[in-house]
Design an enzyme around this catalytic site. Structure first.
Site, mmCIF file in Angstrom:
data_model
loop_
_atom_site.group_PDB
_atom_site.id
_atom_site.type_symbol
_atom_site.label_atom_id
_atom_site.label_comp_id
_atom_site.label_asym_id
_atom_site.label_seq_id
_atom_site.Cartn_x
_atom_site.Cartn_y
_atom_site.Cartn_z
ATOM 1 N N TYR A 32 -2.089 -1.375 10.903
ATOM 2 C CA TYR A 32 -2.485 -2.006 9.473
ATOM 3 C C TYR A 32 -1.287 -1.489 8.679
ATOM 4 C CZ TYR A 32 -4.135 -2.088 4.825
ATOM 5 O OH TYR A 32 -4.239 -2.173 3.613
ATOM 6 N N SER A 78 0.723 -1.357 0.047
ATOM 7 C CA SER A 78 -0.224 -0.224 0.028
ATOM 8 C C SER A 78 0.767 1.144 -0.094
ATOM 9 C CB SER A 78 -0.948 -0.069 1.141
ATOM 10 O OG SER A 78 -1.413 1.289 1.450
ATOM 11 N N ASP A 89 -4.877 11.528 8.884
ATOM 12 C CA ASP A 89 -4.999 11.748 7.419
ATOM 13 C C ASP A 89 -3.810 12.620 6.999
ATOM 14 O OD1 ASP A 89 -7.191 10.322 6.851
ATOM 15 O OD2 ASP A 89 -8.725 12.154 6.996
ATOM 16 N N LYS A 137 1.794 -3.784 6.644
ATOM 17 C CA LYS A 137 2.229 -3.777 5.056
ATOM 18 C C LYS A 137 3.894 -3.359 4.994
ATOM 19 C CE LYS A 137 -1.466 -4.757 3.244
ATOM 20 N NZ LYS A 137 -1.731 -5.906 3.045
HETATM 21 N N1 LIG Z 1 -8.721 -1.584 -0.774
HETATM 22 C C1 LIG Z 1 -7.886 -0.706 -0.500
HETATM 23 O O1 LIG Z 1 -8.041 0.525 -0.225
HETATM 24 C C2 LIG Z 1 -6.662 -1.407 -0.444
HETATM 25 C C3 LIG Z 1 -5.266 -0.328 -0.545
HETATM 26 C C4 LIG Z 1 -3.904 -0.954 -0.480
HETATM 27 C C5 LIG Z 1 -3.951 -2.336 -0.184
HETATM 28 N N2 LIG Z 1 -4.758 -3.085 0.059
HETATM 29 C C6 LIG Z 1 -4.604 -4.385 0.250
HETATM 30 O O2 LIG Z 1 -4.948 -5.275 -0.632
HETATM 31 C C7 LIG Z 1 -5.394 -6.437 -0.376
HETATM 32 C C8 LIG Z 1 -7.130 -6.745 -0.854
HETATM 33 O O3 LIG Z 1 -7.649 -5.657 -0.286
HETATM 34 P P1 LIG Z 1 -9.446 -5.400 -0.591
HETATM 35 O O4 LIG Z 1 -9.772 -4.217 -0.696
HETATM 36 O O5 LIG Z 1 -9.780 -6.583 -1.464
HETATM 37 O O6 LIG Z 1 -9.794 -6.167 0.873
HETATM 38 P P2 LIG Z 1 -11.008 -7.143 1.007
HETATM 39 O O7 LIG Z 1 -11.440 -7.385 2.643
HETATM 40 O O8 LIG Z 1 -12.301 -6.988 0.131
HETATM 41 O O9 LIG Z 1 -10.400 -8.572 0.567
HETATM 42 C C9 LIG Z 1 -9.438 -9.389 1.411
HETATM 43 C C10 LIG Z 1 -10.158 -10.797 1.351
HETATM 44 O O10 LIG Z 1 -9.262 -11.514 2.057
HETATM 45 C C11 LIG Z 1 -9.933 -12.418 2.984
HETATM 46 N N3 LIG Z 1 -9.144 -12.802 4.384
HETATM 47 C C12 LIG Z 1 -8.778 -12.035 5.170
HETATM 48 N N4 LIG Z 1 -8.241 -12.598 6.188
HETATM 49 C C13 LIG Z 1 -8.243 -14.077 5.619
HETATM 50 C C14 LIG Z 1 -7.495 -15.259 6.142
HETATM 51 N N5 LIG Z 1 -6.962 -15.242 7.502
HETATM 52 N N6 LIG Z 1 -7.590 -16.264 5.638
HETATM 53 C C15 LIG Z 1 -8.419 -16.387 4.180
HETATM 54 N N7 LIG Z 1 -8.935 -15.146 3.833
HETATM 55 C C16 LIG Z 1 -8.887 -14.175 4.365
HETATM 56 C C17 LIG Z 1 -11.388 -11.760 3.437
HETATM 57 O O11 LIG Z 1 -12.456 -12.528 3.752
HETATM 58 C C18 LIG Z 1 -11.493 -10.882 1.920
HETATM 59 O O12 LIG Z 1 -12.200 -11.781 1.022
HETATM 60 C C19 LIG Z 1 -5.397 -6.491 1.279
HETATM 61 O O13 LIG Z 1 -4.048 -7.085 1.599
HETATM 62 C C20 LIG Z 1 -5.303 -5.022 1.544
HETATM 63 O O14 LIG Z 1 -4.707 -4.759 2.600
HETATM 64 C C21 LIG Z 1 -5.993 -2.673 -0.045
#
Ligand SMILES: NC(=O)c1ccc[n+]([C@@H]2O[C@H](COP(=O)([O-])OP(=O)(O)OC[C@H]3O[C@@H](n4cnc5c(N)ncnc54)[C@H](O)[C@@H]3O)[C@@H](O)[C@H]2O)c1
Length: 339
Positions: A150, A125, A299, A154
């Site tokens: 969080y 991220s 923020d 990362k």
């Molecule tokens: N959405 C954002 O703004 C953003 C920004 C930067 C990084 N990220 C990273 O991208 C990745 C995906 O984000 P997203 O927005 O799709 O989130 P999301 O919560 O929609 O998807 C994450 C998925 O992982 C599953 N999960 C969580 N813990 C688990 C475990 N122990 N075992 C199996 N499954 C598990 C959840 O059920 C979910 O379906 C994450 O690592 C997040 O930190 C997201």
């Protein structure tokens, strides 16, 4: 080629599964459904005509991870999305975040290290940069002390991967640092499904417009930006998903320059909160009820990506606009509320 997508029923994971399948990859999804719904599997199947193999598994359970990899030792690569991602929740419950985001990563890397093909893509991220001194932000900008547990997961995650790559030259990894993913698939069959009160701007906008929330609070109108509101780099989730396929292909083709690479994934364009609201109002034809209130702790003023490395080295660039993303998010919101 068989690819494991952890967290593949989540927001970014599900869109990536669609792009992988459309390029001919065979996908195996692991998800524990802690932040997603099993219905997403139907959405993916309706778009691509292929039902991916799905295992409901909690990756914090080491034994289950081991058993899974024993069964699927022919995997060519792993895209690791599974993590908890709510910044506020991580402040209140840091151990839950360290347990979920770090243990899952370690267990997957341990098992991957026993396979013939060890290609690994990690969801990182732009939070690793904090308030960067340089704008746009390049991959060389220093990683700043994390603002939340969080964000720290990362940073630590990237370090764990780097350290492992130093001692395991079969392991090839790419950490993708996302800016602000928004939008939904144009088919309106998959999108973001925030559980409870949304933490991010766009779901809050669409939920306010549909009447689920009374008013959107814009946190801070006195930042040193042209209109006083914070600036972010909003990237369409479909563009983001495509970058994962390109990154994986880079590793499969042995085109990587080192075995732990990092790329920013953003549009390179900063948009203010008011720009985002204006875009929403234009594409939806709806007037949004919002109010500018005081700043919110934690923020940062502005963050947007320098995309040169992703464009020239990875060979990827965004194709969709903020309006495209807003329009798809609005259609998605209307669909899920009607359901
Ligand atoms: N959405 C954002 O703004 C953003 C920004 C930067 C990084 N990220 C990273 O991208 C990745 C995906 O984000 P997203 O927005 O799709 O989130 P999301 O919560 O929609 O998807 C994450 C998925 O992982 C599953 N999960 C969580 N813990 C688990 C475990 N122990 N075992 C199996 N499954 C598990 C959840 O059920 C979910 O379906 C994450 O690592 C997040 O930190 C997201």
């Amino acid at each position: 080629m068989k690819v494991l997508v952890t967290g593949g029923l989540g927001f970014i994971g599900s869109h990536t599964v669609v792009e992988l399948q459309s390029k001919g990859f065979e996908v195996v999804i692991i998800d524990d459904l802690s932040n997603s719904s099993i219905d997403v599997l139907d959405g993916i199947t309706e778009i691509t005509g292929i039902r991916p193999h799905f295992e409901r598994l909690d990756l914090k359970v080491k034994k289950g991870v081991k058993e899974f990899f024993n069964k699927h030792s022919d995997i060519s690569g792993v895209i690791h999305f599974a993590a908890s991602k709510a910044v506020g929740e991580s402040v209140n419950n840091p151990l839950m975040y360290y347990e979920n985001n770090i243990n899952t990563l370690v267990y997957v890397l341990q098992e991957l290290s026993g396979l013939e093909h060890q290609n690994f893509i990690f969801s990182s991220s732009c939070t690793v940069y904090g308030q960067s001194d340089e704008l746009p932000i390049t991959e060389n900008a220093p990683v700043k002390p994390a603002e939340s547990p969080y964000g720290n997961t990362k940073q630590i995650g990237e370090e764990i991967i780097r350290d492992t790559c130093k001692v395991n030259d079969k392991l090839k990894s790419i950490a993708l640092r996302y800016f602000n993913p928004i939008g939904a698939h144009p088919s309106t069959k998959i999108g973001e499904l925030p559980i409870g009160v949304p933490q991010n701007l766009v779901p809050y906008i669409t939920q306010t417009a549909i009447g689920l929330r009374e008013e959107l609070s814009v946190f801070g109108g006195d930042y040193s930006t042209p209109d006083g509101t914070c600036i972010r780099d909003y990237i369409h989730v479909v563009d983001l998903a495509k970058a994962h396929v390109i990154a994986l292909q880079r590793l499969l083709d042995n085109k990587n320059e080192s075995n732990s690479e990092v790329f920013n994934l953003g549009t390179g364009k900063g948009s203010s909160v008011l720009d985002a609201i204006k875009s929403f109002e234009e594409v939806s034809g709806k007037k949004l009820n919002y109010k500018i209130v005081g700043r919110r702790a934690g923020d940062i003023t502005a963050a947007y990506a320098d995309t040169n490395k992703a464009n020239s080295v990875l060979g990827w660039k965004t194709e969709l606009t903020l309006d495209d993303a807003m329009s798809s998010s609005w259609k998605w919101e209307q669909k899920i509320r009607n359901k």
